[in-house]
Design a protein around this motif. Structure first.
Motif, PDB file in Angstrom:
ATOM      1  N   ALA A 247     -21.352   2.672  85.958  1.00 11.57           N
ATOM      2  CA  ALA A 247     -21.492   4.130  85.937  1.00 11.57           C
ATOM      3  C   ALA A 247     -21.551   4.651  84.504  1.00 11.57           C
ATOM      4  O   ALA A 247     -22.364   5.530  84.175  1.00 11.57           O
ATOM      5  CB  ALA A 247     -20.329   4.767  86.692  1.00 11.57           C
ATOM      6  N   GLU A 248     -20.699   4.107  83.639  1.00  3.31           N
ATOM      7  CA  GLU A 248     -20.722   4.522  82.231  1.00  3.31           C
ATOM      8  C   GLU A 248     -22.065   4.184  81.594  1.00  3.31           C
ATOM      9  O   GLU A 248     -22.613   4.970  80.804  1.00  3.31           O
ATOM     10  CB  GLU A 248     -19.590   3.842  81.467  1.00  3.31           C
ATOM     11  N   ALA A 249     -22.595   3.009  81.928  1.00  2.00           N
ATOM     12  CA  ALA A 249     -23.894   2.604  81.388  1.00  2.00           C
ATOM     13  C   ALA A 249     -24.996   3.566  81.823  1.00  2.00           C
ATOM     14  O   ALA A 249     -25.871   3.943  81.035  1.00  2.00           O
ATOM     15  CB  ALA A 249     -24.229   1.178  81.829  1.00  2.00           C
ATOM     16  N   ALA A 250     -24.947   3.980  83.092  1.00  2.00           N
ATOM     17  CA  ALA A 250     -25.944   4.933  83.600  1.00  2.00           C
ATOM     18  C   ALA A 250     -25.855   6.253  82.843  1.00  2.00           C
ATOM     19  O   ALA A 250     -26.873   6.885  82.529  1.00  2.00           O
ATOM     20  CB  ALA A 250     -25.742   5.150  85.093  1.00  2.00           C
ATOM     21  N   GLU A 251     -24.632   6.666  82.532  1.00  2.00           N
ATOM     22  CA  GLU A 251     -24.457   7.924  81.811  1.00  2.00           C
ATOM     23  C   GLU A 251     -24.917   7.783  80.351  1.00  2.00           C
ATOM     24  O   GLU A 251     -25.452   8.729  79.765  1.00  2.00           O
ATOM     25  CB  GLU A 251     -22.997   8.373  81.872  1.00  2.00           C
ATOM     26  N   CYS A 252     -24.735   6.606  79.778  1.00  2.00           N
ATOM     27  CA  CYS A 252     -25.257   6.361  78.421  1.00  2.00           C
ATOM     28  C   CYS A 252     -26.784   6.419  78.415  1.00  2.00           C
ATOM     29  O   CYS A 252     -27.399   6.895  77.448  1.00  2.00           O
ATOM     30  CB  CYS A 252     -24.784   5.007  77.910  1.00  2.00           C
ATOM     31  N   ALA A 253     -27.397   5.938  79.494  1.00  2.00           N
ATOM     32  CA  ALA A 253     -28.854   6.037  79.623  1.00  2.00           C
ATOM     33  C   ALA A 253     -29.274   7.484  79.827  1.00  2.00           C
ATOM     34  O   ALA A 253     -30.302   7.932  79.300  1.00  2.00           O
ATOM     35  CB  ALA A 253     -29.337   5.174  80.780  1.00  2.00           C
ATOM     36  N   SER A 254     -28.469   8.231  80.577  1.00  6.13           N
ATOM     37  CA  SER A 254     -28.751   9.648  80.805  1.00  6.13           C
ATOM     38  C   SER A 254     -28.760  10.413  79.491  1.00  6.13           C
ATOM     39  O   SER A 254     -29.541  11.348  79.295  1.00  6.13           O
ATOM     40  CB  SER A 254     -27.709  10.240  81.756  1.00  6.13           C
ATOM     41  N   GLU A 255     -27.895  10.009  78.576  1.00  2.00           N
ATOM     42  CA  GLU A 255     -27.827  10.640  77.259  1.00  2.00           C
ATOM     43  C   GLU A 255     -29.170  10.560  76.538  1.00  2.00           C
ATOM     44  O   GLU A 255     -29.518  11.425  75.732  1.00  2.00           O
ATOM     45  CB  GLU A 255     -26.739   9.941  76.435  1.00  2.00           C
ATOM     46  N   LYS A 280     -26.657  -4.076  78.789  1.00  5.34           N
ATOM     47  CA  LYS A 280     -27.321  -3.881  77.490  1.00  5.34           C
ATOM     48  C   LYS A 280     -28.758  -4.387  77.512  1.00  5.34           C
ATOM     49  O   LYS A 280     -29.646  -3.775  76.900  1.00  5.34           O
ATOM     50  CB  LYS A 280     -26.511  -4.578  76.396  1.00  5.34           C
ATOM     51  N   GLN A 281     -28.983  -5.479  78.237  1.00  2.00           N
ATOM     52  CA  GLN A 281     -30.349  -6.006  78.335  1.00  2.00           C
ATOM     53  C   GLN A 281     -31.254  -5.029  79.081  1.00  2.00           C
ATOM     54  O   GLN A 281     -32.405  -4.814  78.687  1.00  2.00           O
ATOM     55  CB  GLN A 281     -30.336  -7.364  79.046  1.00  2.00           C
ATOM     56  N   TRP A 282     -30.746  -4.434  80.151  1.00  2.00           N
ATOM     57  CA  TRP A 282     -31.564  -3.490  80.917  1.00  2.00           C
ATOM     58  C   TRP A 282     -31.867  -2.237  80.106  1.00  2.00           C
ATOM     59  O   TRP A 282     -32.935  -1.639  80.259  1.00  2.00           O
ATOM     60  CB  TRP A 282     -30.849  -3.144  82.231  1.00  2.00           C
ATOM     61  N   ALA A 283     -30.956  -1.839  79.248  1.00  2.00           N
ATOM     62  CA  ALA A 283     -31.217  -0.713  78.347  1.00  2.00           C
ATOM     63  C   ALA A 283     -32.367  -1.060  77.397  1.00  2.00           C
ATOM     64  O   ALA A 283     -33.248  -0.234  77.133  1.00  2.00           O
ATOM     65  CB  ALA A 283     -29.956  -0.359  77.559  1.00  2.00           C
ATOM     66  N   LYS A 284     -32.347  -2.295  76.912  1.00  5.21           N
ATOM     67  CA  LYS A 284     -33.428  -2.754  76.037  1.00  5.21           C
ATOM     68  C   LYS A 284     -34.748  -2.794  76.789  1.00  5.21           C
ATOM     69  O   LYS A 284     -35.797  -2.395  76.254  1.00  5.21           O
ATOM     70  CB  LYS A 284     -33.077  -4.140  75.494  1.00  5.21           C
ATOM     71  N   ASN A 294     -25.471   0.749  73.107  1.00  3.57           N
ATOM     72  CA  ASN A 294     -24.380  -0.230  73.036  1.00  3.57           C
ATOM     73  C   ASN A 294     -23.095   0.404  72.514  1.00  3.57           C
ATOM     74  O   ASN A 294     -22.003   0.113  73.006  1.00  3.57           O
ATOM     75  CB  ASN A 294     -24.788  -1.402  72.147  1.00  3.57           C
ATOM     76  N   ASP A 295     -23.229   1.253  71.519  1.00  5.59           N
ATOM     77  CA  ASP A 295     -22.056   1.935  70.981  1.00  5.59           C
ATOM     78  C   ASP A 295     -21.440   2.861  72.023  1.00  5.59           C
ATOM     79  O   ASP A 295     -20.205   2.922  72.172  1.00  5.59           O
ATOM     80  CB  ASP A 295     -22.447   2.727  69.730  1.00  5.59           C
ATOM     81  N   CYS A 296     -22.303   3.551  72.766  1.00  6.20           N
ATOM     82  CA  CYS A 296     -21.850   4.451  73.833  1.00  6.20           C
ATOM     83  C   CYS A 296     -21.068   3.679  74.891  1.00  6.20           C
ATOM     84  O   CYS A 296     -19.989   4.093  75.325  1.00  6.20           O
ATOM     85  CB  CYS A 296     -23.057   5.148  74.457  1.00  6.20           C
TER      86      CYS A 296
END
Length: 350
Positions: A247-255, A280-284, A294-296
């Motif tokens: 969930a946190e990762a999704a919100e970092c992507a939302s940012e 992190k890989q999916w963000a990339k 990653n920092d988020c």
């Protein structure tokens, strides 16, 4: 070698309850070789656990979160309720009779008496095996037949105050009081922002039933492009180890303006397993600014936002996932497309 656990579970009244327990156990990493037998008054569960991934208390919690059940652990043929004490049935072992020595005595009348005992004991044992076999396999067959007939009717009764994942259910109508939601541009909204029908979904990215309802919502948005909007709220379940960070990762992507792309990636890869490395890989893969992402994620920047969503859901009566409010009224579980369509069509004709 993995430790073996054995439980008696009381309160599993039908094949739907049994199926939910089985699916919840199978969905957890670290639980292996699950064997479930439905007996007359309880279900018997045997399984192996990988202690580096899950412990006994977590297994018990998963079973209890599946419904309003009482769990007893079997230890060396003795039962122990988890966690409360209660009366249990005492099983008296059959005495170890030294019949061979009796038969070897010289008195012929004793010999015939012993042979009579042997024959009588064999007949009684055969009768007990027949009755026990009927109870064991007859009940299992009956449960299996019911499971086939009502595979689409797995509606979990809301008796346990702790959150759990909801099984798919039959067509239903929204229930409970109408909840008011103030949707803003800061919310994660998919579809026409000014649509007359609002679906507010409380969900867990690691919940298998949330994964099942994911394509249902995509189809609804496709079929009602101007009439329906979907709002995503976080509700990570405690026994899903990666749900909070997902969930946190999704919100970092939302940012970075890619919440829904990341949302879809998480559900598309749910079966492959979650980890910080994968997040992190999916963000990339989505061409996000990986340093910022990653920092988020590493600092837990949005941990409190995720927890706030969960607290808000609990205040509104959510105790499992998925939970969807249709114009403010709750529908629990991964209900089929036709159920949502029926409700939406009724609302649009008002």
């Amino acid at each position: 070698m993995h430790p073996k656990l054995n439980f008696k579970v009381f309160g599993v009244d039908n094949s739907d309850d049994l199926k939910i327990v089985e699916e919840n156990l199978k969905s957890q990493d670290g639980i292996k070789n699950i064997k479930i037998a439905q007996l007359k008054n309880y279900i018997d569960i045997k399984l192996d656990v990988e202690e580096n991934k899950i412990n006994k208390q977590q297994v018990v919690d998963i079973i209890k979160l599946s419904g309003d059940f009482r769990v007893e652990e079997l230890l060396d043929n003795k039962t122990m309720e988890v966690p409360d004490k209660s009366k249990t049935t005492t099983v008296h072992p059959v005495p170890n009779l030294n019949l061979t020595n009796l038969a070897e005595q010289e008195n012929p009348s004793k010999t015939f008496f012993v042979w009579g005992l042997l024959v009588g004991f064999s007949i009684v044992s055969l009768f007990i095996n027949i009755v026990f076999g009927y109870l064991l396999f007859g009940s299992s067959a009956s449960a299996s037949q019911k499971g086939t007939v009502s595979a689409n009717n797995n509606q979990v009764a809301v008796n346990n105050p702790q959150p759990r994942q909801q099984a798919p259910s039959a067509p239903v109508q929204p229930s409970g009081p109408v909840q008011e939601f103030k949707i803003t541009k800061n919310d994660n909204v998919r579809g026409n922002f000014n649509a007359p029908i609002t679906l507010v979904e409380y969900s867990d990215f690691e919940c298998p039933y949330c994964g099942k309802i994911y394509p249902t919502f995509k189809q609804l948005l496709n079929d009602y492009p101007n009439q329906v909007r979907l709002v995503y709220k976080y509700f990570p379940l405690s026994f899903h180890p990666n749900a909070q960070k997902a969930a946190e990762a999704a919100e970092c992507a939302s940012e970075q303006g890619k919440f829904w792309e990341y949302h879809d990636t998480l559900f598309d890869n749910q079966q492959n397993g979650f980890s910080i490395t994968n997040f992190k890989q999916w963000a990339k893969d989505l061409n996000l600014n990986t340093s910022k992402f990653n920092d988020c994620l590493d600092t837990g920047k949005y941990a409190s936002k995720v927890q706030a969503d969960e607290a808000d859901g609990q205040n509104r009566g959510v105790n499992g996932t998925p939970a969807t409010f249709v114009n403010g009224q709750l529908i629990s579980g991964a209900v089929p497309y036709e159920s949502f369509k029926s409700v939406i069509d009724q609302l649009l004709t008002k």
